[in-house]
Design a protein around this motif. Structure first.
Motif, PDB file in Angstrom:
ATOM      1  N   ALA A  16     142.917  20.039 -92.800  1.00  0.00           N
ATOM      2  CA  ALA A  16     144.459  19.811 -92.697  1.00  0.00           C
ATOM      3  C   ALA A  16     145.281  18.516 -92.853  1.00  0.00           C
ATOM      4  O   ALA A  16     145.016  17.045 -92.824  1.00  0.00           O
ATOM      5  N   PRO A  17     146.658  18.574 -92.855  1.00  0.00           N
ATOM      6  CA  PRO A  17     147.513  17.019 -93.180  1.00  0.00           C
ATOM      7  C   PRO A  17     147.212  15.863 -91.864  1.00  0.00           C
ATOM      8  O   PRO A  17     147.185  16.767 -90.800  1.00  0.00           O
ATOM      9  N   LYS A  18     146.783  15.416 -92.388  1.00  0.00           N
ATOM     10  CA  LYS A  18     146.979  14.059 -91.645  1.00  0.00           C
ATOM     11  C   LYS A  18     147.824  13.477 -90.991  1.00  0.00           C
ATOM     12  O   LYS A  18     148.510  13.524 -91.360  1.00  0.00           O
ATOM     13  N   LYS A  19     147.636  14.161 -89.143  1.00  0.00           N
ATOM     14  CA  LYS A  19     149.139  13.408 -88.742  1.00  0.00           C
ATOM     15  C   LYS A  19     148.338  11.635 -87.879  1.00  0.00           C
ATOM     16  O   LYS A  19     147.251  10.996 -87.484  1.00  0.00           O
ATOM     17  N   ASP A  20     149.695  11.020 -88.532  1.00  0.00           N
ATOM     18  CA  ASP A  20     149.211   9.783 -87.662  1.00  0.00           C
ATOM     19  C   ASP A  20     149.438   9.313 -86.692  1.00  0.00           C
ATOM     20  O   ASP A  20     150.690   9.631 -86.211  1.00  0.00           O
ATOM     21  N   LYS A  24     146.528   4.755 -83.610  1.00  0.00           N
ATOM     22  CA  LYS A  24     146.209   4.327 -85.038  1.00  0.00           C
ATOM     23  C   LYS A  24     147.090   3.355 -85.416  1.00  0.00           C
ATOM     24  O   LYS A  24     146.795   1.820 -86.476  1.00  0.00           O
ATOM     25  N   ALA A  25     148.570   3.221 -85.372  1.00  0.00           N
ATOM     26  CA  ALA A  25     149.399   2.296 -85.612  1.00  0.00           C
ATOM     27  C   ALA A  25     149.210   0.895 -84.694  1.00  0.00           C
ATOM     28  O   ALA A  25     149.700   0.082 -85.589  1.00  0.00           O
ATOM     29  N   GLU A 113     154.467   2.765 -75.210  1.00  0.00           N
ATOM     30  CA  GLU A 113     154.939   4.062 -75.383  1.00  0.00           C
ATOM     31  C   GLU A 113     153.260   4.845 -74.912  1.00  0.00           C
ATOM     32  O   GLU A 113     153.638   5.989 -75.133  1.00  0.00           O
ATOM     33  N   ILE A 114     152.540   4.444 -75.589  1.00  0.00           N
ATOM     34  CA  ILE A 114     151.675   4.951 -75.745  1.00  0.00           C
ATOM     35  C   ILE A 114     150.802   5.475 -74.149  1.00  0.00           C
ATOM     36  O   ILE A 114     150.682   6.547 -73.752  1.00  0.00           O
ATOM     37  N   VAL A 115     150.969   4.196 -73.501  1.00  0.00           N
ATOM     38  CA  VAL A 115     150.696   5.052 -71.654  1.00  0.00           C
ATOM     39  C   VAL A 115     151.864   5.656 -70.873  1.00  0.00           C
ATOM     40  O   VAL A 115     151.484   5.989 -69.767  1.00  0.00           O
ATOM     41  N   ASN A 116     153.115   5.455 -71.831  1.00  0.00           N
ATOM     42  CA  ASN A 116     154.213   6.249 -70.877  1.00  0.00           C
ATOM     43  C   ASN A 116     154.490   8.036 -71.404  1.00  0.00           C
ATOM     44  O   ASN A 116     155.170   8.270 -70.843  1.00  0.00           O
ATOM     45  N   GLU A 117     153.931   7.616 -72.120  1.00  0.00           N
ATOM     46  CA  GLU A 117     153.487   9.189 -73.233  1.00  0.00           C
ATOM     47  C   GLU A 117     153.372  10.085 -72.103  1.00  0.00           C
ATOM     48  O   GLU A 117     153.005  11.592 -72.852  1.00  0.00           O
TER      49      GLU A 117
END
Length: 118
Positions: A16-20, A24-25, A113-117
């Motif tokens: 399956a296509p990988k999502k970034d 990871k970023a 962004e990751i914390v508030n997601e």
């Protein structure tokens, strides 16, 4: 029969296509900030240690014939190696600080962004 289903799902997920992901970023940015300091430190440290070892070998007469001139040269070369090894860590800290300052805003924004997601 259940193992066949698990195997099929595993195989499908492999193709399956990988999502970034943002995590990871974030890891890539962190590595991008730390790599220049690490590369310089290891390279400079190895070179300085080799210079120090060469000076010790000259001073002890292992190479160079053991003449007084080679011993004096060995002491000078060894001192240069000692200085290189001694200043390696402060240089590392300075390069790391500059690199972290360069990427700090991007890393902080992405981490927020990751914390508030959720």
């Amino acid at each position: 029969m259940d193992t066949d289903k698990i195997y099929a799902e595993q195989l499908a997920s492999e193709y399956a296509p990988k999502k970034d992901s943002k995590v990871k970023a974030l890891k890539k940015l962190d590595a991008k900030a730390k790599n220049p300091a690490n590369i310089f430190t290891f390279t400079f440290g190895v070179i300085s240690a080799l210079i120090l070892g060469t000076g010790m070998s000259l001073a002890m007469g292992v190479i160079g014939g053991g003449t007084p001139l080679m011993m004096a040269l060995g002491i000078v070369v060894g001192c240069i190696g000692i200085v290189g090894v001694s200043i390696n860590y402060p240089i590392y800290k300075r390069i790391l600080k500059k690199s972290k300052d360069k990427y700090a805003t991007d890393i902080i924004n992405l981490a927020n962004e990751i914390v508030n997601e959720d």
